[in-house]
Design a protein around this motif. Sequence first.
Motif, mmCIF file in Angstrom:
data_model
loop_
_atom_site.group_PDB
_atom_site.id
_atom_site.type_symbol
_atom_site.label_atom_id
_atom_site.label_comp_id
_atom_site.label_asym_id
_atom_site.label_seq_id
_atom_site.Cartn_x
_atom_site.Cartn_y
_atom_site.Cartn_z
ATOM 1 N N MET A 72 -11.323 -27.886 -53.423
ATOM 2 C CA MET A 72 -10.491 -28.192 -52.208
ATOM 3 C C MET A 72 -11.937 -28.474 -51.108
ATOM 4 S SD MET A 72 -10.509 -24.263 -50.696
ATOM 5 C CE MET A 72 -9.056 -24.037 -51.322
ATOM 6 N N VAL A 73 -11.303 -29.134 -49.878
ATOM 7 C CA VAL A 73 -12.310 -29.881 -48.813
ATOM 8 C C VAL A 73 -11.831 -29.016 -47.787
ATOM 9 C CG1 VAL A 73 -12.717 -31.873 -47.655
ATOM 10 C CG2 VAL A 73 -12.293 -32.050 -49.942
ATOM 11 N N LEU A 74 -12.645 -28.273 -47.218
ATOM 12 C CA LEU A 74 -12.988 -27.871 -45.868
ATOM 13 C C LEU A 74 -13.427 -28.579 -44.772
ATOM 14 C CD1 LEU A 74 -13.605 -24.025 -46.608
ATOM 15 C CD2 LEU A 74 -11.567 -24.833 -45.386
ATOM 16 N N GLN A 75 -12.709 -28.979 -43.809
ATOM 17 C CA GLN A 75 -13.282 -29.734 -42.628
ATOM 18 C C GLN A 75 -13.588 -28.936 -41.462
ATOM 19 O OE1 GLN A 75 -11.240 -33.432 -41.655
ATOM 20 N NE2 GLN A 75 -11.821 -33.197 -39.486
ATOM 21 N N TYR A 76 -14.869 -29.173 -40.920
ATOM 22 C CA TYR A 76 -15.283 -28.473 -39.743
ATOM 23 C C TYR A 76 -15.654 -29.185 -38.862
ATOM 24 C CZ TYR A 76 -19.803 -28.865 -41.986
ATOM 25 O OH TYR A 76 -20.974 -29.093 -42.399
ATOM 26 N N GLY A 77 -15.517 -30.506 -39.046
ATOM 27 C CA GLY A 77 -15.666 -31.424 -37.949
ATOM 28 C C GLY A 77 -14.347 -31.693 -37.144
ATOM 29 N N TYR A 78 -14.370 -31.780 -35.811
ATOM 30 C CA TYR A 78 -12.807 -32.019 -35.191
ATOM 31 C C TYR A 78 -12.806 -33.761 -34.990
ATOM 32 C CZ TYR A 78 -14.071 -27.044 -35.076
ATOM 33 O OH TYR A 78 -14.286 -25.725 -35.719
ATOM 34 N N ASP A 79 -11.131 -33.855 -35.243
ATOM 35 C CA ASP A 79 -10.802 -35.149 -35.061
ATOM 36 C C ASP A 79 -10.901 -35.721 -33.550
ATOM 37 O OD1 ASP A 79 -10.465 -35.370 -37.513
ATOM 38 O OD2 ASP A 79 -8.410 -35.239 -37.404
ATOM 39 N N THR A 80 -10.465 -34.705 -32.534
ATOM 40 C CA THR A 80 -10.199 -35.201 -31.134
ATOM 41 C C THR A 80 -10.725 -34.184 -30.432
ATOM 42 O OG1 THR A 80 -8.023 -34.792 -31.021
ATOM 43 C CG2 THR A 80 -8.470 -37.096 -31.682
ATOM 44 N N ILE A 81 -11.188 -34.327 -29.159
ATOM 45 C CA ILE A 81 -11.364 -33.367 -28.151
ATOM 46 C C ILE A 81 -10.631 -33.987 -26.761
ATOM 47 C CG2 ILE A 81 -13.121 -32.192 -26.732
ATOM 48 C CD1 ILE A 81 -15.182 -33.003 -28.695
ATOM 49 N N GLU A 82 -9.880 -32.834 -26.556
ATOM 50 C CA GLU A 82 -9.183 -33.040 -25.116
ATOM 51 C C GLU A 82 -9.610 -32.226 -24.153
ATOM 52 O OE1 GLU A 82 -5.148 -31.316 -25.156
ATOM 53 O OE2 GLU A 82 -4.419 -32.893 -23.692
ATOM 54 N N MET A 83 -10.179 -32.694 -23.009
ATOM 55 C CA MET A 83 -10.780 -32.208 -21.955
ATOM 56 C C MET A 83 -10.099 -32.166 -20.753
ATOM 57 S SD MET A 83 -14.075 -34.969 -21.868
ATOM 58 C CE MET A 83 -13.909 -35.049 -23.481
ATOM 59 N N LYS A 84 -10.066 -31.113 -19.927
ATOM 60 C CA LYS A 84 -9.432 -31.226 -18.538
ATOM 61 C C LYS A 84 -10.432 -30.739 -17.147
ATOM 62 C CE LYS A 84 -5.632 -29.619 -16.066
ATOM 63 N NZ LYS A 84 -4.475 -28.608 -15.976
ATOM 64 N N VAL A 85 -10.860 -31.621 -16.222
ATOM 65 C CA VAL A 85 -11.649 -31.042 -15.624
ATOM 66 C C VAL A 85 -10.821 -29.818 -14.546
ATOM 67 C CG1 VAL A 85 -12.896 -31.599 -13.295
ATOM 68 C CG2 VAL A 85 -13.191 -32.997 -15.274
ATOM 69 N N ILE A 86 -11.453 -28.833 -14.661
ATOM 70 C CA ILE A 86 -10.958 -27.704 -13.565
ATOM 71 C C ILE A 86 -11.794 -27.935 -12.206
ATOM 72 C CG2 ILE A 86 -10.717 -25.122 -13.278
ATOM 73 C CD1 ILE A 86 -9.222 -26.591 -15.589
ATOM 74 N N GLN A 87 -12.910 -28.067 -12.181
ATOM 75 C CA GLN A 87 -13.551 -28.184 -10.984
ATOM 76 C C GLN A 87 -14.773 -28.693 -11.080
ATOM 77 O OE1 GLN A 87 -13.874 -28.821 -7.904
ATOM 78 N NE2 GLN A 87 -12.538 -27.302 -7.154
#
Length: 236
Positions: A215-230
């Motif tokens: 089996m393959v375990l992936q621990y790198g993430y495909d996308t990062i969604e970011m939102k500026v709070i301040q």
Amino acid sequence: MAVQTKSNSGDKPQKKDINWTQVGVVCFCVLIVVMCIVSFSGLSTIFNQNGNVTPTGGVVEAGNLVEVEYTMYINNTPMVTSSIDVFNASSVDKLPAVTQNLGVIAGQQVDVVNGTAILINSSYEYPFRMLNQEYNQIASGVVGLGAGQSRTVQSTGDFFKTTYDKETAKEMGIDYANWTVGTMGIMNFPTEDATGNLTMAIRPALVTSKTDEEMVLQYGYDTIEMKVIQAYTTTA
């Protein structure tokens, strides 16, 4: 690297009876997330012990101190998030790990990031390890955004993944028969703390493929969604 079970997408409830223990855990998690987010109202003093920071009125510029809400995904599955909305929208059997919002210096690029503390519940013995590539993507990605604006960027993806043969997986405590594609687990990683001492951190991982033998375990993430709070500028 040790692996711990987090949740299994293949587990389906057989009855519609309410699991009050599960409900209680979810409510506790939500409370912790709310407390986490509220705690960031004092972000300016976290960035600067003397409180010499001023909220910006425009878009983020390089060098600004920025509070960022973020979510990291594999495919469409949120793996790590600081967003209570993302957490609440996740199914009970696939709850993402929850951290504080991230404080970054816009445009900054670093070689090492020691990680952000997991706050979801006491079952996480170690903090979350954010890779320097991920921090750098967020720090660069917020430049040009205003408060409340979001951006999604491609991240490390399947560059970070590990293949385990059946026997090795069993030796690590993986329930090979029941871990299917989509199962979420926790991988332990060695890292250094702020004083340079060796310690451990975690990375939520996803089973992305499986055969009868490996089996393959992936621990790198495909996308990062970011939102500026301040965003803040420093003053002398």
